[in-house]
Design a protein around this motif. Structure first.
Motif, mmCIF file in Angstrom:
data_model
loop_
_atom_site.group_PDB
_atom_site.id
_atom_site.type_symbol
_atom_site.label_atom_id
_atom_site.label_comp_id
_atom_site.label_asym_id
_atom_site.label_seq_id
_atom_site.Cartn_x
_atom_site.Cartn_y
_atom_site.Cartn_z
ATOM 1 N N TYR A 158 0.828 -1.208 0.000
ATOM 2 C CA TYR A 158 0.000 0.000 0.000
ATOM 3 C C TYR A 158 0.865 1.261 0.000
ATOM 4 O O TYR A 158 0.647 2.188 -0.787
ATOM 5 C CB TYR A 158 -0.912 -0.020 1.225
ATOM 6 N N ASN A 159 1.864 1.303 0.867
ATOM 7 C CA ASN A 159 2.740 2.474 0.937
ATOM 8 C C ASN A 159 3.606 2.608 -0.302
ATOM 9 O O ASN A 159 3.885 3.723 -0.768
ATOM 10 C CB ASN A 159 3.622 2.388 2.188
ATOM 11 N N THR A 160 4.043 1.479 -0.850
ATOM 12 C CA THR A 160 4.902 1.517 -2.032
ATOM 13 C C THR A 160 4.167 2.076 -3.244
ATOM 14 O O THR A 160 4.687 2.928 -3.960
ATOM 15 C CB THR A 160 5.445 0.113 -2.355
ATOM 16 N N VAL A 161 2.939 1.580 -3.482
ATOM 17 C CA VAL A 161 2.203 2.065 -4.665
ATOM 18 C C VAL A 161 1.819 3.529 -4.497
ATOM 19 O O VAL A 161 1.712 4.273 -5.476
ATOM 20 C CB VAL A 161 0.965 1.196 -4.966
ATOM 21 N N GLY A 162 1.625 3.975 -3.245
ATOM 22 C CA GLY A 162 1.349 5.387 -3.014
ATOM 23 C C GLY A 162 2.541 6.247 -3.408
ATOM 24 O O GLY A 162 2.396 7.278 -4.076
ATOM 25 N N THR A 163 3.733 5.815 -3.002
ATOM 26 C CA THR A 163 4.958 6.522 -3.389
ATOM 27 C C THR A 163 5.149 6.461 -4.901
ATOM 28 O O THR A 163 5.528 7.453 -5.535
ATOM 29 C CB THR A 163 6.175 5.903 -2.686
#
Length: 336
Positions: A158-163
């Motif tokens: 989730y955090n990776t795709v947001g970045t």
């Protein structure tokens, strides 16, 4: 204790080392190596009845590395200092510029560090694919990197795709990318309060998909329906309402207006999803002039399937999986 390690941290080390003693049996102290410790972690973490969080796995690995260093040097060290992240290959300058922009905005050091970690992984992935110029970045690179994230926990994905979405938007705004590729990054529904259900494992969902009779018209249709839900996280209403105009084959995406929210949603046309839809259209879909993709198998043949039909006959076995779980190696989204 002399180095002022927190009692809670020491307690965590004691738990890991006690289990290591039980696991090692008669192995002599002098025979302990970091490789032996990694084998121990592999065995213990895989046999636990509950999934191990990424933070827990990190603490266990830290306990083994600390013990290995002590055996080798005879001293216990403090935590290793934070390392600097390195962006390699064609993405180096572009990602460096993005990190610089984050610093200019006054974002916190921890936020920048976490973003840098995700970007470092993305840069390495792009370098491995042989990308020579950041301007040649394509949707295929984005899809491939998202698929590679399946080894991580949902929170990390989730955090990776947001970045990933933010950096791609930045590169487009700065003129480094002719196309805004942020639209090709899938949206993942995630809540910190959500608990991963234990009813179905990832492997069980894959076996469910594999058990479909792909030789029958129903099987061909149901496979496409299930893959749209399991791979892309589409709701039943959006699947039932899918029209030919929503399938953007030239861009390898599915673009819909969500039935529930009214918002535009763009999702990647993953290989197995696209192949299942094509197989259904060519070999199982009844002849009809309607532009709805999925039709009923029985009279009246020309009418589209309803969302109730999708839920009742096809997607019910996946209900326990949708609450915040990635169900396959190329999952880009899950239904909260």
């Amino acid at each position: 204790e002399r180095l002022n390690y927190k009692p809670s941290i020491i307690g965590q080390f004691r738990v890991v080392w006690a289990k290591l003693v039980q696991h090692s049996g008669q192995v002599a102290v002098d025979d302990f190596t970091v490789e032996h410790g990694m084998e121990f972690l592999e065995d213990v973490l895989r046999i636990r009845s509950n999934p191990v969080r990424e933070a827990t796995s990190h603490r266990w690995m830290r306990a083994i590395y600390l013990l290995s260093d002590f055996k080798r040097t005879g001293v216990v060290t403090h935590r290793r200092p934070w390392r600097e992240f390195e962006f390699v290959g064609a993405a180096a300058a572009a990602f460096g510029a993005y990190v610089g922009a984050m610093s200019t905005k006054g974002l916190s050091a921890s936020y920048i560090r976490n973003s840098s970690l995700y970007l470092e992984r993305f840069a390495r992935f792009l370098d491995h694919t042989g990308l020579d110029d950041i301007g040649d970045l394509s949707p295929e690179h984005v899809h491939g990197f998202v698929e590679s994230l399946s080894v991580y926990e949902l929170a990390t994905i989730y955090n990776t795709v947001g970045t990933l979405r933010r950096v791609l938007g930045f590169l487009h705004d700065q003129g480094m990318l002719a196309q805004d590729l942020s639209a090709f990054v899938p949206r993942i529904h995630y809540s910190r309060r959500a608990r991963v259900p234990s009813a179905y494992s990832r492997g069980e969902v894959e076996r469910l998909i594999g058990a479909i009779d792909r030789g029958s018209p129903r099987g061909k249709r149901d496979l496409a329906l299930i893959l749209l839900a399991a791979r892309l996280g589409l709701r039943a209403g959006d699947i039932a309402g899918l029209r030919f105009g929503d399938l953007k084959w030239e861009r390898d995406v599915i673009e819909i207006v969500q039935h529930k929210t009214g918002r535009v949603l763009v999702l990647p046309m993953l290989n197995d999803v696209g192949e299942a839809i094509i197989d259904y259209l060519r070999n199982a879909r009844p002849h009809s002039e309607t532009d709805y993709v999925f039709l009923k198998l029985h009279a009246p043949l020309a009418s589209e399937v309803s969302s109730d039909t999708v839920c009742r006959w096809v997607l019910t076995p996946l209900d326990m999986v949708w609450a915040g779980m990635v169900v396959s190696a190329d999952t880009a989204a899950s239904r909260a």
